[in-house]
Write a protein that holds these residues in place. Sequence first.
Motif, PDB file in Angstrom:
ATOM      1  N   ALA A  40       0.726  -1.211  -0.125  1.00  0.00           N
ATOM      2  CA  ALA A  40      -0.093  -0.178  -0.066  1.00  0.00           C
ATOM      3  C   ALA A  40       0.917   1.200  -0.078  1.00  0.00           C
ATOM      4  O   ALA A  40       0.457   2.469  -0.935  1.00  0.00           O
ATOM      5  CB  ALA A  40      -0.903  -0.125   1.230  1.00  0.00           C
ATOM      6  N   GLU A  41       2.091   1.236   0.631  1.00  0.00           N
ATOM      7  CA  GLU A  41       2.686   2.319   0.930  1.00  0.00           C
ATOM      8  C   GLU A  41       3.543   2.520  -0.451  1.00  0.00           C
ATOM      9  O   GLU A  41       3.573   3.557  -1.320  1.00  0.00           O
ATOM     10  CB  GLU A  41       4.106   2.145   1.940  1.00  0.00           C
ATOM     11  N   ALA A  42       3.936   1.335  -1.291  1.00  0.00           N
ATOM     12  CA  ALA A  42       4.562   1.216  -2.421  1.00  0.00           C
ATOM     13  C   ALA A  42       3.590   1.853  -3.565  1.00  0.00           C
ATOM     14  O   ALA A  42       4.049   2.716  -4.533  1.00  0.00           O
ATOM     15  CB  ALA A  42       5.029   0.031  -2.994  1.00  0.00           C
ATOM     16  N   ILE A  43       2.174   1.415  -3.290  1.00  0.00           N
ATOM     17  CA  ILE A  43       1.326   2.092  -4.418  1.00  0.00           C
ATOM     18  C   ILE A  43       1.047   3.548  -4.069  1.00  0.00           C
ATOM     19  O   ILE A  43       0.887   4.314  -5.201  1.00  0.00           O
ATOM     20  CB  ILE A  43      -0.028   1.199  -4.228  1.00  0.00           C
ATOM     21  N   LYS A  44       1.143   3.872  -3.026  1.00  0.00           N
ATOM     22  CA  LYS A  44       0.839   5.482  -2.567  1.00  0.00           C
ATOM     23  C   LYS A  44       2.002   6.220  -3.269  1.00  0.00           C
ATOM     24  O   LYS A  44       1.572   7.673  -3.684  1.00  0.00           O
ATOM     25  CB  LYS A  44       0.742   5.749  -1.018  1.00  0.00           C
ATOM     26  N   TYR A  45       3.231   5.828  -3.054  1.00  0.00           N
ATOM     27  CA  TYR A  45       4.355   6.770  -3.558  1.00  0.00           C
ATOM     28  C   TYR A  45       4.206   6.313  -5.216  1.00  0.00           C
ATOM     29  O   TYR A  45       4.663   7.581  -6.001  1.00  0.00           O
ATOM     30  CB  TYR A  45       5.618   6.162  -3.175  1.00  0.00           C
ATOM     31  N   ALA A  46       4.077   5.358  -5.852  1.00  0.00           N
ATOM     32  CA  ALA A  46       3.855   5.403  -7.187  1.00  0.00           C
ATOM     33  C   ALA A  46       2.766   6.387  -7.824  1.00  0.00           C
ATOM     34  O   ALA A  46       2.962   6.953  -8.821  1.00  0.00           O
ATOM     35  CB  ALA A  46       3.571   3.963  -7.712  1.00  0.00           C
ATOM     36  N   GLU A  47       1.763   6.218  -7.038  1.00  0.00           N
ATOM     37  CA  GLU A  47       0.577   7.181  -7.598  1.00  0.00           C
ATOM     38  C   GLU A  47       1.105   8.744  -7.293  1.00  0.00           C
ATOM     39  O   GLU A  47       0.619   9.584  -8.228  1.00  0.00           O
ATOM     40  CB  GLU A  47      -0.774   6.992  -6.571  1.00  0.00           C
ATOM     41  N   LEU A  48       1.764   8.955  -6.290  1.00  0.00           N
ATOM     42  CA  LEU A  48       2.352  10.343  -6.239  1.00  0.00           C
ATOM     43  C   LEU A  48       3.469  10.774  -7.106  1.00  0.00           C
ATOM     44  O   LEU A  48       3.340  11.774  -8.159  1.00  0.00           O
ATOM     45  CB  LEU A  48       3.121  10.397  -4.924  1.00  0.00           C
ATOM     46  N   ALA A  49       4.057   9.769  -7.745  1.00  0.00           N
ATOM     47  CA  ALA A  49       5.131   9.796  -8.820  1.00  0.00           C
ATOM     48  C   ALA A  49       4.402  10.057 -10.048  1.00  0.00           C
ATOM     49  O   ALA A  49       4.448  11.024 -11.066  1.00  0.00           O
ATOM     50  CB  ALA A  49       5.843   8.553  -9.067  1.00  0.00           C
ATOM     51  N   LYS A  50       2.885   9.308 -10.376  1.00  0.00           N
ATOM     52  CA  LYS A  50       2.144   9.597 -11.498  1.00  0.00           C
ATOM     53  C   LYS A  50       1.665  11.120 -11.670  1.00  0.00           C
ATOM     54  O   LYS A  50       1.349  11.394 -12.843  1.00  0.00           O
ATOM     55  CB  LYS A  50       1.056   8.505 -11.209  1.00  0.00           C
ATOM     56  N   THR A  51       1.444  11.512 -10.507  1.00  0.00           N
ATOM     57  CA  THR A  51       0.708  12.829 -10.478  1.00  0.00           C
ATOM     58  C   THR A  51       1.660  13.805 -11.040  1.00  0.00           C
ATOM     59  O   THR A  51       1.123  15.078 -11.536  1.00  0.00           O
ATOM     60  CB  THR A  51       0.403  13.292  -9.022  1.00  0.00           C
ATOM     61  N   HIS A  52       2.984  13.431 -11.050  1.00  0.00           N
ATOM     62  CA  HIS A  52       3.907  14.623 -11.618  1.00  0.00           C
ATOM     63  C   HIS A  52       4.486  14.376 -12.884  1.00  0.00           C
ATOM     64  O   HIS A  52       5.639  14.274 -13.197  1.00  0.00           O
ATOM     65  CB  HIS A  52       5.128  14.473 -10.641  1.00  0.00           C
ATOM     66  N   LYS A  53       3.572  14.154 -13.712  1.00  0.00           N
ATOM     67  CA  LYS A  53       3.787  13.757 -15.166  1.00  0.00           C
ATOM     68  C   LYS A  53       4.932  14.429 -15.790  1.00  0.00           C
ATOM     69  O   LYS A  53       5.601  14.145 -16.528  1.00  0.00           O
ATOM     70  CB  LYS A  53       2.633  13.872 -16.137  1.00  0.00           C
ATOM     71  N   ALA A  54       4.907  15.947 -15.742  1.00  0.00           N
ATOM     72  CA  ALA A  54       5.907  16.568 -16.481  1.00  0.00           C
ATOM     73  C   ALA A  54       7.154  17.147 -15.656  1.00  0.00           C
ATOM     74  O   ALA A  54       7.943  17.840 -15.909  1.00  0.00           O
ATOM     75  CB  ALA A  54       5.140  17.921 -16.793  1.00  0.00           C
TER      76      ALA A  54
END
Length: 128
Positions: free
Chosen positions: A40-54
């Motif tokens: 769940a922590e890994a998913i949380k940080y991956a989702e955060l990474a995804k929000t910074h597309k540019a």
Amino acid sequence: MKNFTANLVICFFTLFLNSQINASGFFGSSDSEGKSGLMAEAIKYAELAKTHKAHPEEIHEYAKMSLEYVKKAEIQAIEHDNTQARTHITESLRRLVEAIKHARMGHARIATEYIDDALVEMYQMTDN
């Protein structure tokens, strides 16, 4: 005075309904909400990474954090002899490493695609 009382009642009623709607999750939630543990922590940080597309620097940082949690989840899966989870974890690791590599080179779009692929694997692992 009647107007004031009527407005006060409307305000309390609105607050009550708003809290009920928020509590029910009607407005949507992140996919990592409701999950616990290392993945769940890994998913949380991956989702955060995804929000910074540019922003490849941000993708790089959050993907590295996600990678650390996936590595810990891999150790846990090995300890519990969970081969099905290890398959998804291995794929997540591979894709996160690629995302980090591309983010380091400044390829934000490609890194985001690898993050998406890693998230698919992580979600599949947590669904099992």
